[in-house]
Design a protein around this motif. Structure first.
Motif, short mmCIF file in Angstrom:
data_model
loop_
_atom_site.label_atom_id
_atom_site.label_comp_id
_atom_site.label_asym_id
_atom_site.label_seq_id
_atom_site.Cartn_x
_atom_site.Cartn_y
_atom_site.Cartn_z
N ASP A 39 12.78 -9.26 22.84
CA ASP A 39 12.29 -10.26 23.79
C ASP A 39 11.03 -10.99 23.32
OD1 ASP A 39 10.37 -8.28 24.07
OD2 ASP A 39 10.71 -7.96 26.21
N ASP A 40 10.59 -10.72 22.09
CA ASP A 40 9.46 -11.42 21.48
C ASP A 40 8.14 -11.19 22.23
OD1 ASP A 40 8.92 -12.90 19.14
OD2 ASP A 40 8.73 -14.75 20.28
N LYS A 41 8.05 -10.10 23.00
CA LYS A 41 6.82 -9.79 23.73
C LYS A 41 5.83 -9.08 22.80
CE LYS A 41 4.85 -7.29 27.60
NZ LYS A 41 5.02 -6.32 28.65
N ILE A 42 4.56 -9.43 22.94
CA ILE A 42 3.51 -8.72 22.20
C ILE A 42 3.28 -7.39 22.89
CG2 ILE A 42 1.10 -8.71 21.47
CD1 ILE A 42 1.21 -11.77 21.42
N ILE A 43 3.56 -6.31 22.18
CA ILE A 43 3.37 -4.98 22.76
C ILE A 43 2.14 -4.28 22.18
CG2 ILE A 43 5.77 -4.68 23.47
CD1 ILE A 43 4.58 -2.72 20.60
N GLY A 44 1.56 -4.87 21.14
CA GLY A 44 0.39 -4.27 20.55
C GLY A 44 -0.27 -5.18 19.53
N MET A 45 -1.42 -4.75 19.06
CA MET A 45 -2.13 -5.44 17.99
C MET A 45 -2.63 -4.40 17.02
SD MET A 45 -4.12 -8.72 19.35
CE MET A 45 -3.31 -9.91 20.42
N LEU A 46 -2.67 -4.80 15.75
CA LEU A 46 -3.10 -3.89 14.70
C LEU A 46 -3.91 -4.68 13.69
CD1 LEU A 46 -1.21 -1.03 13.13
CD2 LEU A 46 -2.01 -2.80 11.58
N GLN A 47 -5.02 -4.09 13.26
CA GLN A 47 -5.90 -4.74 12.31
C GLN A 47 -6.07 -3.81 11.11
OE1 GLN A 47 -10.24 -5.01 13.20
NE2 GLN A 47 -9.78 -7.20 13.44
N ILE A 48 -5.93 -4.38 9.91
CA ILE A 48 -6.15 -3.61 8.69
C ILE A 48 -7.42 -4.11 8.02
CG2 ILE A 48 -5.27 -3.03 6.38
CD1 ILE A 48 -2.44 -3.35 7.54
N ARG A 49 -8.37 -3.19 7.86
CA ARG A 49 -9.61 -3.51 7.15
C ARG A 49 -9.36 -3.26 5.66
NH1 ARG A 49 -10.66 -0.04 12.13
NH2 ARG A 49 -10.98 -1.69 13.66
N HIS A 50 -9.63 -4.25 4.84
CA HIS A 50 -9.25 -4.22 3.43
C HIS A 50 -9.96 -3.13 2.63
CE1 HIS A 50 -7.77 -8.68 3.63
NE2 HIS A 50 -7.35 -7.95 4.64
N TYR A 51 -11.15 -2.79 3.03
CA TYR A 51 -11.89 -1.67 2.44
C TYR A 51 -12.89 -1.18 3.48
CZ TYR A 51 -15.21 -5.43 1.30
OH TYR A 51 -16.04 -6.51 1.37
N LEU A 52 -13.56 -0.09 3.18
CA LEU A 52 -14.43 0.53 4.18
C LEU A 52 -15.90 0.26 3.90
CD1 LEU A 52 -12.67 4.00 4.50
CD2 LEU A 52 -12.41 1.99 5.97
N SER A 53 -16.60 -0.22 4.91
CA SER A 53 -18.06 -0.29 4.88
C SER A 53 -18.56 1.11 5.26
CB SER A 53 -18.55 -1.32 5.90
OG SER A 53 -18.21 -0.90 7.22
N GLU A 54 -19.87 1.29 5.24
CA GLU A 54 -20.44 2.58 5.64
C GLU A 54 -20.04 2.92 7.08
OE1 GLU A 54 -22.52 6.12 5.09
OE2 GLU A 54 -22.08 4.59 3.59
N TYR A 55 -20.14 1.93 7.97
CA TYR A 55 -19.77 2.17 9.37
C TYR A 55 -18.29 2.52 9.50
CZ TYR A 55 -18.76 1.54 14.27
OH TYR A 55 -18.32 1.76 15.55
N LEU A 56 -17.42 1.75 8.85
CA LEU A 56 -15.98 2.02 8.94
C LEU A 56 -15.63 3.39 8.34
CD1 LEU A 56 -14.53 -1.50 8.06
CD2 LEU A 56 -14.62 -0.40 10.32
N LEU A 57 -16.33 3.77 7.29
CA LEU A 57 -16.08 5.09 6.69
C LEU A 57 -16.40 6.20 7.68
CD1 LEU A 57 -15.36 6.85 4.24
CD2 LEU A 57 -17.75 6.67 3.53
N ASN A 58 -17.39 6.01 8.49
CA ASN A 58 -17.79 7.04 9.43
C ASN A 58 -17.08 6.96 10.78
OD1 ASN A 58 -19.90 8.71 8.13
ND2 ASN A 58 -20.79 6.70 7.77
N PHE A 59 -16.81 5.74 11.25
CA PHE A 59 -16.34 5.61 12.63
C PHE A 59 -15.09 4.77 12.84
CE2 PHE A 59 -20.98 6.24 12.80
CZ PHE A 59 -20.99 7.47 13.43
#
Length: 172
Positions: free
Chosen positions: A74-94
């Motif tokens: 039905d072409d409904k948006i059921i979710g969203m997903l984001q891919i971070r290309h690499y990790l910053s210090e914050y992303l590595l921890n949280f």
């Protein structure tokens, strides 16, 4: 229950607005949606394009690829997903490599596990061979999805908000 990840476009503008409004109405956190909670859809779409290229990133941000998850029948948006290309210090921890959310009215239907599996395939195609995924310790549904996709628990870390984030690694 077939779903697919696609890059957001103006074609989905109204559906993105409905997705956003569902979260706002439920006072639910919009994980994996970038700045959608604070921006109008046109501004958000432009940021999605820029951020994927690493352009106009706010300080401390890394390039990200934003996807919408669409149900095929039905072409409904059921979710969203984001891919971070690499990790910053914050992303590595949280934050980790992947952030995602399921539409408020589509939760507890098994979509999270499948959407995360699709996101992992996207990471692999981008050359990310070890993926960090995090979730709040109170988010049982996310934890189940991560474990079902091969997540291996490493540890937990406290956020400034007195909430705890669990960290999981997936080796590809």
């Amino acid at each position: 229950m077939e779903i697919k990840l696609i890059l957001p476009t103006k074609k989905y503008k109204e559906k993105i607005e409905l997705y956003k409004q569902g979260f706002l109405n439920a006072s639910s956190e919009m994980i994996g949606c970038g700045s959608l909670e604070h921006d109008d859809v046109d501004t958000w779409l432009k940021k999605c394009i820029d951020y994927k290229k690493g352009k106009n990133l706010p300080d401390g941000f890394v390039p990200v690829t934003q996807y919408i998850c669409v149900r095929k029948n039905d072409d409904k948006i059921i979710g969203m997903l984001q891919i971070r290309h690499y990790l910053s210090e914050y992303l590595l921890n949280f934050g980790g490599h992947i952030g995602n959310s399921i539409a408020v009215d589509e939760r507890n239907k098994g979509y999270s596990k499948t959407m995360l599996a699709l996101g992992i395939k996207k990471c692999k195609s981008m050359g990310i061979n070890k993926i960090l995924i995090t979730c709040k310790d109170t988010n049982t549904a996310s934890k189940k999805s991560i474990l079902a996709n091969g997540g291996i628990y490493e540890n937990s870390k406290k956020l400034n908000t007195n909430k705890t984030v669990e960290r999981y690694w997936i080796n590809l």
